[in-house]
Design a protein around this motif. Structure first.
Motif, PDB file in Angstrom:
ATOM      1  N   SER A 301       0.577 -21.597  67.423  1.00  0.00           N
ATOM      2  CA  SER A 301       1.005 -22.625  66.866  1.00  0.00           C
ATOM      3  C   SER A 301      -0.111 -23.693  66.542  1.00  0.00           C
ATOM      4  O   SER A 301      -1.312 -23.247  66.749  1.00  0.00           O
ATOM      5  CB  SER A 301       2.085 -23.286  67.791  1.00  0.00           C
ATOM      6  OG  SER A 301       1.359 -23.624  69.028  1.00  0.00           O
ATOM      7  N   TYR A 320      -0.520 -13.338  60.096  1.00  0.00           N
ATOM      8  CA  TYR A 320       1.025 -13.470  59.876  1.00  0.00           C
ATOM      9  C   TYR A 320       1.880 -13.469  61.147  1.00  0.00           C
ATOM     10  O   TYR A 320       1.506 -12.933  62.035  1.00  0.00           O
ATOM     11  CB  TYR A 320       1.290 -12.256  58.726  1.00  0.00           C
ATOM     12  CG  TYR A 320       1.292 -10.894  59.398  1.00  0.00           C
ATOM     13  CD1 TYR A 320       2.249 -10.331  59.764  1.00  0.00           C
ATOM     14  CD2 TYR A 320       0.004 -10.148  59.304  1.00  0.00           C
ATOM     15  CE1 TYR A 320       2.333  -8.945  60.370  1.00  0.00           C
ATOM     16  CE2 TYR A 320      -0.090  -8.805  59.625  1.00  0.00           C
ATOM     17  CZ  TYR A 320       1.111  -8.401  60.231  1.00  0.00           C
ATOM     18  OH  TYR A 320       1.002  -6.840  60.667  1.00  0.00           O
ATOM     19  N   THR A 321       2.925 -13.712  61.057  1.00  0.00           N
ATOM     20  CA  THR A 321       4.191 -13.687  61.908  1.00  0.00           C
ATOM     21  C   THR A 321       3.504 -14.658  63.093  1.00  0.00           C
ATOM     22  O   THR A 321       3.361 -13.870  64.327  1.00  0.00           O
ATOM     23  CB  THR A 321       4.645 -12.376  62.295  1.00  0.00           C
ATOM     24  OG1 THR A 321       4.837 -11.628  61.145  1.00  0.00           O
ATOM     25  CG2 THR A 321       5.971 -12.399  63.029  1.00  0.00           C
ATOM     26  N   ASN A 322       3.270 -15.910  63.133  1.00  0.00           N
ATOM     27  CA  ASN A 322       3.101 -16.658  64.217  1.00  0.00           C
ATOM     28  C   ASN A 322       3.838 -18.072  63.874  1.00  0.00           C
ATOM     29  O   ASN A 322       4.873 -18.049  63.190  1.00  0.00           O
ATOM     30  CB  ASN A 322       1.705 -17.083  64.325  1.00  0.00           C
ATOM     31  CG  ASN A 322       0.755 -15.965  64.939  1.00  0.00           C
ATOM     32  OD1 ASN A 322       0.797 -15.754  66.116  1.00  0.00           O
ATOM     33  ND2 ASN A 322       0.075 -15.150  64.085  1.00  0.00           N
ATOM     34  N   LYS A 323       3.381 -19.039  64.291  1.00  0.00           N
ATOM     35  CA  LYS A 323       4.063 -20.374  64.271  1.00  0.00           C
ATOM     36  C   LYS A 323       2.905 -21.467  63.703  1.00  0.00           C
ATOM     37  O   LYS A 323       3.363 -22.630  64.172  1.00  0.00           O
ATOM     38  CB  LYS A 323       4.820 -20.843  65.572  1.00  0.00           C
ATOM     39  CG  LYS A 323       5.739 -19.805  66.303  1.00  0.00           C
ATOM     40  CD  LYS A 323       6.354 -19.998  67.380  1.00  0.00           C
ATOM     41  CE  LYS A 323       7.211 -19.113  68.014  1.00  0.00           C
ATOM     42  NZ  LYS A 323       7.563 -19.613  69.404  1.00  0.00           N
ATOM     43  N   LEU A 324       2.304 -21.177  63.006  1.00  0.00           N
ATOM     44  CA  LEU A 324       1.082 -21.928  62.489  1.00  0.00           C
ATOM     45  C   LEU A 324       1.785 -22.977  61.415  1.00  0.00           C
ATOM     46  O   LEU A 324       2.548 -22.601  60.650  1.00  0.00           O
ATOM     47  CB  LEU A 324      -0.081 -21.006  61.955  1.00  0.00           C
ATOM     48  CG  LEU A 324      -0.638 -19.962  62.657  1.00  0.00           C
ATOM     49  CD1 LEU A 324      -1.862 -19.281  62.151  1.00  0.00           C
ATOM     50  CD2 LEU A 324      -1.270 -21.083  64.023  1.00  0.00           C
ATOM     51  N   THR A 325       1.185 -24.150  61.586  1.00  0.00           N
ATOM     52  CA  THR A 325       1.652 -25.009  60.773  1.00  0.00           C
ATOM     53  C   THR A 325       0.487 -25.908  59.919  1.00  0.00           C
ATOM     54  O   THR A 325      -0.801 -25.521  60.170  1.00  0.00           O
ATOM     55  CB  THR A 325       2.088 -26.390  61.485  1.00  0.00           C
ATOM     56  OG1 THR A 325       1.474 -26.898  62.442  1.00  0.00           O
ATOM     57  CG2 THR A 325       3.497 -25.826  61.969  1.00  0.00           C
ATOM     58  N   ASN A 346       4.738 -17.861  58.654  1.00  0.00           N
ATOM     59  CA  ASN A 346       4.311 -19.088  59.158  1.00  0.00           C
ATOM     60  C   ASN A 346       4.861 -20.203  58.725  1.00  0.00           C
ATOM     61  O   ASN A 346       6.132 -20.022  58.167  1.00  0.00           O
ATOM     62  CB  ASN A 346       2.926 -19.121  59.273  1.00  0.00           C
ATOM     63  CG  ASN A 346       2.125 -18.332  60.281  1.00  0.00           C
ATOM     64  OD1 ASN A 346       2.176 -18.608  61.447  1.00  0.00           O
ATOM     65  ND2 ASN A 346       1.317 -17.384  59.765  1.00  0.00           N
ATOM     66  N   ASN A 370       6.325 -19.068  53.819  1.00  0.00           N
ATOM     67  CA  ASN A 370       5.456 -20.449  54.166  1.00  0.00           C
ATOM     68  C   ASN A 370       6.324 -21.546  53.743  1.00  0.00           C
ATOM     69  O   ASN A 370       7.588 -21.454  52.935  1.00  0.00           O
ATOM     70  CB  ASN A 370       4.308 -20.232  54.183  1.00  0.00           C
ATOM     71  CG  ASN A 370       3.485 -19.439  55.142  1.00  0.00           C
ATOM     72  OD1 ASN A 370       3.378 -20.040  56.492  1.00  0.00           O
ATOM     73  ND2 ASN A 370       3.224 -18.480  54.897  1.00  0.00           N
TER      74      ASN A 370
END
Length: 1007
Positions: A301, A320-325, A346, A370
């Motif tokens: 994240s 890819y496929t994380n919770k990054l903002t 994300n 996204n």
């Protein structure tokens, strides 16, 4: 000279003579050892051993290294196409042997305990072979510095304790072997403080990475991927300051990136993807030498560190496929020859970084799903290297730069679910590699340009939910590979192009919710692969074309149009309930909600009368013909039965028989006939004891088959074939009489006479694999059954090629020659074209100007060399594997003119979606990844060059490993090299591969 001096000289001379004599004896023994080694590898396809003979000094043998005393100190035979069992009992008698390098060959069997006698070894490479069994105790090899056993089929428990004494080990590579799962990380490794390479990927490691890993401070490459390692990454890993590569991919690691990771300032490749890691990425901002960063499928994240935008060597980024903002650094990828970015799935925001293709090398831009905003930067319109451009499911807007439509190498453009405006420009004619065009759910306008016909590779066009208008261009009919056409919910007008009937690969058409008018073109009924047709909610008029009645559709929707006339009876079925609603002019006697058609609807009375008269006349003719055929057939059967009973027969048994000759002969009658072949008939025989047999009746000459006792014709054709037993019979008996293998059909006996011959086999009640996949007995085969059939058939061929005393080439491997017993266990059958390898490749028998085999299964080299080779069987078996995975026949209309299943599969290896689409729809989604593993093996088997195809022994090994989470494939690159590949993911695409997947292989300095 004094007596003492004289005595010393004599002693020295005698010592010298003794030494020379000993040296001569050692050399003689070493020569014999090397000649024995040559003999062990006598079946290898190499010219390396041509000069290994008693006339050549052994130190001049290619691949042999001698020390200053002239003794053998090294055997360097890696990558020499060697095949055979490794004679360690002999090799380890070379007393000065320090280097044994046999990697990248096809050595098989077990590695025996004799290896313990090679006590002076410093370098041992047995990697990339096809051994079996366990690795023996290596504790006596205390001088080892380099040990490579990776990718060689070893199993069982690895002797980790034996490593504890190898304090001098510099490189250790054990990965890609199915060892027994460890419950603890091997502590013996932690004392090997000289290691600079430790490759333990995919070798069943468990437990946690211990803090002691920090002791291995010389490590440059640490690879622990594809294991069952759990727990956190220890902070002590930050002590490994010389690390160049750290691979932790596909484990069960959890927790955050450890504090201290920042100390790895020489790290270039870091991959911890597919774990359960969390927290932010702040520790990465100090790793300025990163070239490749892959952390996809975790739970990271926070924001992507802004510092990554200044990393001047970064070329690959996959998060890819994380919770990054937050936003991506705008300078990202602008410094180096950037390759790909995948930050899909994300919660990233802000604009697309504009300069990632600044150096003109980018091949993938994947940013789907996204919250990106803004326009597509104009710079990507000139990115000629782009293969995949995917930005769907964001909040992007504005016109798409015109050059994007015409990128020459791009194979997928995915802009779905955004707010793009403007037209698809005529530049699309330059997109020669474009296979998939996804632009649905936007605000695009204008017409579909005529120039779309220039994008000749298009397979899927999806323009739904936009504001397109004007007529659908007739040029779309030039797209011969087009399979999906979705134009629904737009404002297209005009007629449905008749040219769509030329798109022979079309299987899914949806042009609903437009303003189309005119008639439905009858040409749609000629599409051989059409499966779904939706023309609803338009203004189409006229009758439903009768040609649609011949198409088998799983979905048909013509509702809410202005159609009139009768609904064809074959379409008036429950499956199409609602398909014709909203067309007041339609009528049907079968559909109760419709008005009944008037008597003259659809045809005149004269026409109906003519059809009735013709039908009655035809019926009378067919009845008469059937009666005549029955009489002739009965007469022929009677003659055949009489002739069989009158013959003098000779029985030769190859197994213990529980039946008599008479029982077989009495059963050769018409009611027992179950098949016909080019050389005779096949009958099912039920014995008095309840056992079933299959009997092939082969005529020995053409005239016999026609009913005469002896061949009387003197014409060249009949004279050539007449007289004596047939070639098919001889080949089958010669091959099968001595074979004993569970996956090869059992031949019980032969029964021969002057005019015909009978071969008596075990009866396989489930018919052939062809029947189960394609024929009248087609049933749904689950993936486990398909996989077991593949392994069993492969083992049968492996036995023929490698297990027989005289190896056999089948020459007609195909799914109809793979029979299935009551448990669906396979048997290789029909050896009418088989040849022994010696016979097939010696003298005048080395080639034939008649191509043996079956169209669709024949290896390409056979068409221009006519050479018989076991690799031709491997190619044919690769086609069978493709049948098992795809459910397709080797030749299908949808493949295109002069194309077969192999070319169809190869043409769809360009991206993940197309590969997955190859898998049979009967195989559940959760198992398609497993099916793709087998498809990769099929691709290897069908390599155009025979030397690049694996042996059947290698194929068996790969198939056995192709169980869930076990496959490791070897992919041949364009330059002929080989790399390991596992998994299947577009985010791990490597354009140098014939296929694609994550590259993971031991970084051995010697290779």
């Amino acid at each position: 000279m004094s007596a003492a001096t004289h005595s010393r000289n004599v002693t020295a001379a005698l010592s010298l003579l003794c030494f020379l004599s000993l040296l001569s004896r050692i050399k003689s023994e070493e020569l014999q050892i090397l000649l024995n080694l040559k003999s062990s590898f006598r079946n290898s396809k190499t010219q390396l051993f041509d000069s290994w003979d008693s006339k050549t000094p052994l130190c001049n043998f290619p691949g042999i290294i001698c020390n200053s005393n002239g003794s053998v100190s090294g055997i360097e035979l890696s990558n020499q196409k060697l095949s055979g069992i490794l004679p360690l009992d002999s090799i380890c008698q070379l007393l000065s042997l320090e280097r044994l390098s046999l990697g990248f060959n096809s050595l098989y069997g077990t590695v025996t305990e004799d290896l313990r006698n090679c006590t002076k070894l410093k370098y041992l490479d047995l990697g990339n072979n096809i051994f079996s069994g366990h690795v023996p105790d290596l504790s006596p090899l205390t001088d080892l510095q380099y040990l490579y056993l990776n990718t060689s089929g070893f199993s069982g428990s690895f002797p980790w304790k034996s490593l504890a004494e190898m304090k001098g080990l510099v490189q250790l590579s054990l990965g890609d072997n199915p060892f027994e799962l460890t419950t603890e990380f091997p502590s013996e490794l932690l004392s090997l403080t000289n290691l600079n390479l430790l490759y333990l990927s995919n070798c069943s490691l468990g437990g946690k990475i211990p803090a002691g890993i920090g002791n291995l401070v010389e490590l440059v490459n640490l690879e622990l991927s594809d294991n069952n390692i759990a727990g956190e990454i220890p902070a002590e890993i930050g002590k490994l300051t010389k690390l160049w590569q750290l691979e932790l991919y596909n484990n069960n690691l959890s927790g955050k990136l450890p504090v201290g990771l920042r100390n790895l300032n020489k790290l270039e490749n870091f991959d911890a993807s597919r774990n359960n890691l969390e927290g932010d990425l702040s520790e990465l901002k100090f790793l300025t030498n990163l070239v490749s960063l892959q952390l996809f499928e975790n739970s990271f994240s926070g924001e992507v560190p802004a510092e990554l935008g200044g990393f001047k060597r970064l070329v690959n980024l996959s998060l890819y496929t994380n919770k990054l903002t937050g936003p991506l650094p705008q300078k990202l990828g602008s410094w180096a020859e950037f390759g790909f970015i995948d930050v899909s799935e994300n919660f990233l925001t802000g604009p697309i970084p504009p300069d990632m293709c600044k150096r003109g090398t980018m091949n993938m831009l994947l940013m789907l799903q996204n919250n990106f905003t803004g326009k597509i930067p104009e710079s990507y319109a000139s990115c000629k290297t782009l293969l995949r451009f995917r930005v769907s499911k964001n909040s992007l807007f504005g016109e798409v730069p015109a050059g994007i439509w015409g990128l020459p190498a791009v194979n997928i453009i995915d802009l779905e679910f955004n707010q793009f405006e403007g037209p698809i420009t005529s530049d699309i004619k330059n997109a020669k590699g474009l296979a998939q065009l996804f632009v649905g759910n936007n605000r695009l306008t204008g017409g579909l340009p005529e120039e779309i016909s220039g994008a000749t590779s298009l397979v899927s066009i999806q323009l739904n939910e936009n504001r397109f208008s004007d007529e659908i261009p007739a040029s779309i009919g030039e797209l011969k590979h087009l399979g999906t056409l979705h134009l629904q919910s737009n404002m297209f007008s005009g007629s449905v192009p008749d040219s769509l009937g030329s798109c022979s690969s079309l299987n899914d058409i949806n042009i609903s919710n437009n303003s189309l008018s005119g008639k439905i073109p009858p040409s749609l009924g000629s599409l051989p692969s059409l499966n779904a047709l939706d023309l609803s909610h338009n203004q189409l008029s006229g009758q439903i074309p009768a040609s649609l009645a011949s198409v088998r559709l799983s979905l048909l929707d013509l509702s809410d149009n202005r159609l009139s006339g009768p609904v064809p009876p074959s379409l008036s079925i429950a499956a199409y309930n609602g398909s014709f609603a909203g067309n007041p002019g339609l009528c049907s006697p079968e559909i109760t909600s419709f008005r009944r058609c008037p008597p003259n609807s659809g045809m005149s009375r004269d026409v109906r009368t003519l059809i009735i008269c013709f039908s009655v006349g035809l019926a009378i003719l067919l009845v008469a013909l059937a009666w005549f055929t029955y009489l002739r057939k009965s007469e022929k059967d009677d003659d055949q039965e009489r002739s069989l009973k009158e013959e003098s027969w000779d029985l030769k048994s190859f197994h213990v028989l529980t039946f008599t000759e008479d029982e077989i002969l009495d059963s050769i009658k018409q009611e027992n006939l179950i098949g016909n072949g080019g050389s005779g008939h096949v009958y099912r025989v039920l014995l008095s004891n309840g056992k079933e047999l299959a009997v092939k009746h082969i005529w020995n000459n053409v005239d016999s088959k026609l009913g005469w006792k002896k061949a009387r014709s003197t014409t060249p054709m009949l004279a050539k074939r007449g007289g004596g037993k047939s070639k098919e019979f001889d080949a089958e008996v010669q091959t099968l009489s001595s074979i004993r293998h569970v996956n090869v059909v059992k031949l019980y006996c032969s029964i021969t006479s002057e005019d015909s011959s009978l071969l008596v086999y075990e009866y396989l009640p489930n018919g052939s694999l062809w029947d189960r996949l394609h024929g009248c007995r087609k049933t749904k085969l689950d993936w486990n059954s398909r996989h077991e059939i593949a392994i069993g058939a492969a083992k049968g061929l492996e036995y023929l090629h490698h297990g027989c005393s005289r190896p056999v080439i089948h020459r007609d491997v195909k799914s109809s020659n793979i029979l299935l017993d009551e448990f669906l266990k396979p048997r290789i059958s029909d050896f009418g074209l088989a040849k022994g390898m010696v016979q097939a490749n010696n003298g005048g028998q080395s080639s034939t100007h008649v191509i043996a085999g079956t169209h669709g299964y024949i290896a390409p080299e056979y068409g221009y060399t006519y050479k018989v080779n076991e690799k031709s069987d491997v190619y044919s078996f690769g086609v069978v594997l493709m049948e098992l995975v795809t459910g397709k026949r080797p030749i299908e209309p949808e493949f295109g003119e002069n194309r077969d299943i192999v070319s169809w599969v190869y043409n769809n290896l360009k991206n993940r979606e197309r590969v997955i689409s190859l898998v049979d729809s009967d195989i559940p989604e959760v198992l398609k990844e497993e099916a793709i593993k087998v498809l990769k093996i099929a691709v290897l088997c069908t390599a155009r060059l025979p030397e690049l195809r694996p042996t059947m022994r290698s194929v068996v090994q790969m198939l056995e490993e192709a169980e869930p989470c076990k496959l490791v494939g070897i992919i041949v690159t364009k330059d002929g090299a080989s790399k390991r590949m596992d998994g299947l993911d577009e985010k791990k695409f490597d354009p140098d591969f014939q296929s694609f997947g994550k590259t993971h292989f031991a970084n051995q300095k010697n290779t």
